[in-house]
Design a protein around this motif. Structure first.
Motif, PDB file in Angstrom:
ATOM      1  N   LEU A  28      69.080  74.726  73.852  1.00 20.69           N
ATOM      2  CA  LEU A  28      68.017  75.053  74.810  1.00 20.69           C
ATOM      3  C   LEU A  28      66.754  74.244  74.533  1.00 20.69           C
ATOM      4  N   PRO A  29      65.981  73.962  75.554  1.00 19.82           N
ATOM      5  CA  PRO A  29      64.682  73.306  75.328  1.00 19.82           C
ATOM      6  C   PRO A  29      63.708  74.279  74.643  1.00 19.82           C
ATOM      7  N   ASP A  30      62.700  73.734  73.987  1.00 23.61           N
ATOM      8  CA  ASP A  30      61.734  74.561  73.261  1.00 23.61           C
ATOM      9  C   ASP A  30      61.126  75.647  74.138  1.00 23.61           C
ATOM     10  N   GLU A  31      60.841  75.311  75.387  1.00 20.04           N
ATOM     11  CA  GLU A  31      60.223  76.288  76.294  1.00 20.04           C
ATOM     12  C   GLU A  31      61.119  77.509  76.472  1.00 20.04           C
ATOM     13  N   ALA A  32      62.416  77.309  76.543  1.00 19.63           N
ATOM     14  CA  ALA A  32      63.343  78.429  76.704  1.00 19.63           C
ATOM     15  C   ALA A  32      63.426  79.267  75.429  1.00 19.63           C
ATOM     16  N   LEU A  33      63.264  78.631  74.278  1.00 21.51           N
ATOM     17  CA  LEU A  33      63.310  79.349  73.003  1.00 21.51           C
ATOM     18  C   LEU A  33      62.080  80.211  72.782  1.00 21.51           C
ATOM     19  N   THR A  34      60.950  79.760  73.293  1.00 25.26           N
ATOM     20  CA  THR A  34      59.681  80.465  73.053  1.00 25.26           C
ATOM     21  C   THR A  34      59.267  81.372  74.204  1.00 25.26           C
ATOM     22  N   ARG A  35      60.002  81.339  75.316  1.00 26.26           N
ATOM     23  CA  ARG A  35      59.663  82.170  76.480  1.00 26.26           C
ATOM     24  C   ARG A  35      59.745  83.649  76.105  1.00 26.26           C
ATOM     25  N   ASP A  36      58.715  84.402  76.470  1.00 26.25           N
ATOM     26  CA  ASP A  36      58.713  85.835  76.230  1.00 26.25           C
ATOM     27  C   ASP A  36      59.740  86.471  77.152  1.00 26.25           C
ATOM     28  N   ARG A  37      60.782  87.011  76.560  1.00 18.54           N
ATOM     29  CA  ARG A  37      61.880  87.599  77.326  1.00 18.54           C
ATOM     30  C   ARG A  37      61.833  89.129  77.271  1.00 18.54           C
ATOM     31  N   LYS A  38      60.691  89.653  76.837  1.00 25.73           N
ATOM     32  CA  LYS A  38      60.469  91.105  76.762  1.00 25.73           C
ATOM     33  C   LYS A  38      61.406  91.782  75.767  1.00 25.73           C
ATOM     34  N   ALA A  39      61.888  91.043  74.801  1.00 27.57           N
ATOM     35  CA  ALA A  39      62.693  91.610  73.722  1.00 27.57           C
ATOM     36  C   ALA A  39      61.748  92.178  72.664  1.00 27.57           C
ATOM     37  N   PHE A  40      62.284  92.895  71.718  1.00 26.75           N
ATOM     38  CA  PHE A  40      61.453  93.534  70.698  1.00 26.75           C
ATOM     39  C   PHE A  40      60.567  92.522  69.976  1.00 26.75           C
ATOM     40  N   PHE A  41      61.082  91.342  69.705  1.00 29.11           N
ATOM     41  CA  PHE A  41      60.296  90.284  69.061  1.00 29.11           C
ATOM     42  C   PHE A  41      59.961  89.169  70.048  1.00 29.11           C
ATOM     43  N   GLY A  42      59.948  89.510  71.326  1.00 29.43           N
ATOM     44  CA  GLY A  42      59.498  88.615  72.374  1.00 29.43           C
ATOM     45  C   GLY A  42      60.519  87.597  72.821  1.00 29.43           C
ATOM     46  N   ARG A  82      54.007  88.709  55.547  1.00 35.19           N
ATOM     47  CA  ARG A  82      53.069  89.831  55.626  1.00 35.19           C
ATOM     48  C   ARG A  82      53.496  90.866  56.650  1.00 35.19           C
ATOM     49  N   ARG A  83      54.211  90.401  57.689  1.00 36.68           N
ATOM     50  CA  ARG A  83      54.620  91.294  58.772  1.00 36.68           C
ATOM     51  C   ARG A  83      56.037  90.933  59.205  1.00 36.68           C
ATOM     52  N   LEU A  84      56.727  91.896  59.767  1.00 34.63           N
ATOM     53  CA  LEU A  84      58.091  91.654  60.237  1.00 34.63           C
ATOM     54  C   LEU A  84      58.132  90.832  61.515  1.00 34.63           C
ATOM     55  N   ASP A  85      57.009  90.745  62.211  1.00 34.93           N
ATOM     56  CA  ASP A  85      56.956  89.928  63.424  1.00 34.93           C
ATOM     57  C   ASP A  85      56.217  88.606  63.183  1.00 34.93           C
ATOM     58  N   GLU A  86      56.017  88.271  61.917  1.00 33.24           N
ATOM     59  CA  GLU A  86      55.322  87.030  61.575  1.00 33.24           C
ATOM     60  C   GLU A  86      56.156  85.824  62.006  1.00 33.24           C
ATOM     61  N   LEU A  87      55.519  84.908  62.705  1.00 33.64           N
ATOM     62  CA  LEU A  87      56.193  83.682  63.131  1.00 33.64           C
ATOM     63  C   LEU A  87      56.089  82.681  61.977  1.00 33.64           C
ATOM     64  N   LEU A  88      57.092  82.668  61.118  1.00 33.54           N
ATOM     65  CA  LEU A  88      57.090  81.793  59.951  1.00 33.54           C
ATOM     66  C   LEU A  88      57.241  80.333  60.353  1.00 33.54           C
ATOM     67  N   PHE A  89      57.983  80.098  61.432  1.00 31.60           N
ATOM     68  CA  PHE A  89      58.253  78.741  61.899  1.00 31.60           C
ATOM     69  C   PHE A  89      58.081  78.699  63.415  1.00 31.60           C
ATOM     70  N   THR A  90      57.267  77.778  63.898  1.00 27.70           N
ATOM     71  CA  THR A  90      57.151  77.571  65.337  1.00 27.70           C
ATOM     72  C   THR A  90      58.081  76.445  65.787  1.00 27.70           C
ATOM     73  N   ASN A  91      58.580  75.675  64.836  1.00 30.88           N
ATOM     74  CA  ASN A  91      59.502  74.579  65.116  1.00 30.88           C
ATOM     75  C   ASN A  91      60.929  75.059  64.865  1.00 30.88           C
ATOM     76  N   PHE A  92      61.767  75.015  65.897  1.00 31.53           N
ATOM     77  CA  PHE A  92      63.134  75.514  65.787  1.00 31.53           C
ATOM     78  C   PHE A  92      63.924  74.798  64.704  1.00 31.53           C
ATOM     79  N   ARG A  93      63.784  73.471  64.587  1.00 32.13           N
ATOM     80  CA  ARG A  93      64.555  72.729  63.593  1.00 32.13           C
ATOM     81  C   ARG A  93      64.173  73.124  62.165  1.00 32.13           C
TER      82      ARG A  93
END
Length: 181
Positions: A28-42, A82-93
């Motif tokens: 998937l393209p990055d935009e599809a990976l980061t799109r808020d899909r209303k899931a528990f972790f977005g 620090r948190r369970l919803d912490e975005l440790l990586f913004t880069n998928f690779r």
């Protein structure tokens, strides 16, 4: 099947399924990976990050086991999320590379566990600082079940994005025992 063999089976299943999920997500393209899909972790990326964060937290707790398994010493280089919803990586690779490394660490560590190790009570504090003493084997089963739960969410999100991850059942890795009575 012994409990240690079952832990190793779960570690192998974890690696197999993560490879399938990451291969599907990587299409998937990055935009599809980061799109808020209303899931528990977005998003897909958010949910995959949650699994890495939770795995690091649990593995660091497991590293306090008195058996002092040297495989988990490699975790010392990682900060505790620090948190369970912490975005440790913004880069998928980069996230995928961390996942690959963690999965091999889990497999290597699982192979080093002995039956007596599994009977230990592990003392730890949760992310809110609340102390707990729990049966180590039960915590391991929670660890793997948690991964399965959130990977199920990711496979749903991937399906909604038009990507099929294929077979996901643990049954595909449970060995056939011919002649067993």
């Amino acid at each position: 099947m012994s409990r240690t063999r079952h832990v190793c089976l779960m570690a192998n299943y974890n690696q197999w399924m993560n490879a399938k999920v990451y291969a599907a997500a990587g299409s998937l393209p990055d935009e599809a990976l980061t799109r808020d899909r209303k899931a528990f972790f977005g998003s897909i990326l958010g949910t995959l990050n949650h699994l890495v964060a939770a795995d690091i937290i649990w593995l660091k707790r497991f590293a306090t086991h008195p058996a002092n398994h040297p495989t988990l010493a490699a975790l010392e280089q990682l900060p505790v999320p620090r948190r369970l919803d912490e975005l440790l990586f913004t880069n998928f690779r980069e996230l995928a590379a961390q996942r690959l490394w963690l999965d091999q660490l889990i497999i290597d560590w699982s192979a080093s566990l002995s039956e007596p190790d599994l009977d230990h009570l592990l003392h730890y504090a949760n992310t809110r600082g609340i102390p707990a003493d729990r049966h180590f084997y039960s915590l391991l089963m929670h660890f793997f079940n948690h991964q399965t739960h959130h990977r199920g969410q990711v496979t749903t999100l991937l399906t909604q994005a038009g990507v099929d991850t294929g077979d996901t059942d643990l049954l595909f890795l449970v060995p056939n025992e011919p002649g067993a009575t």
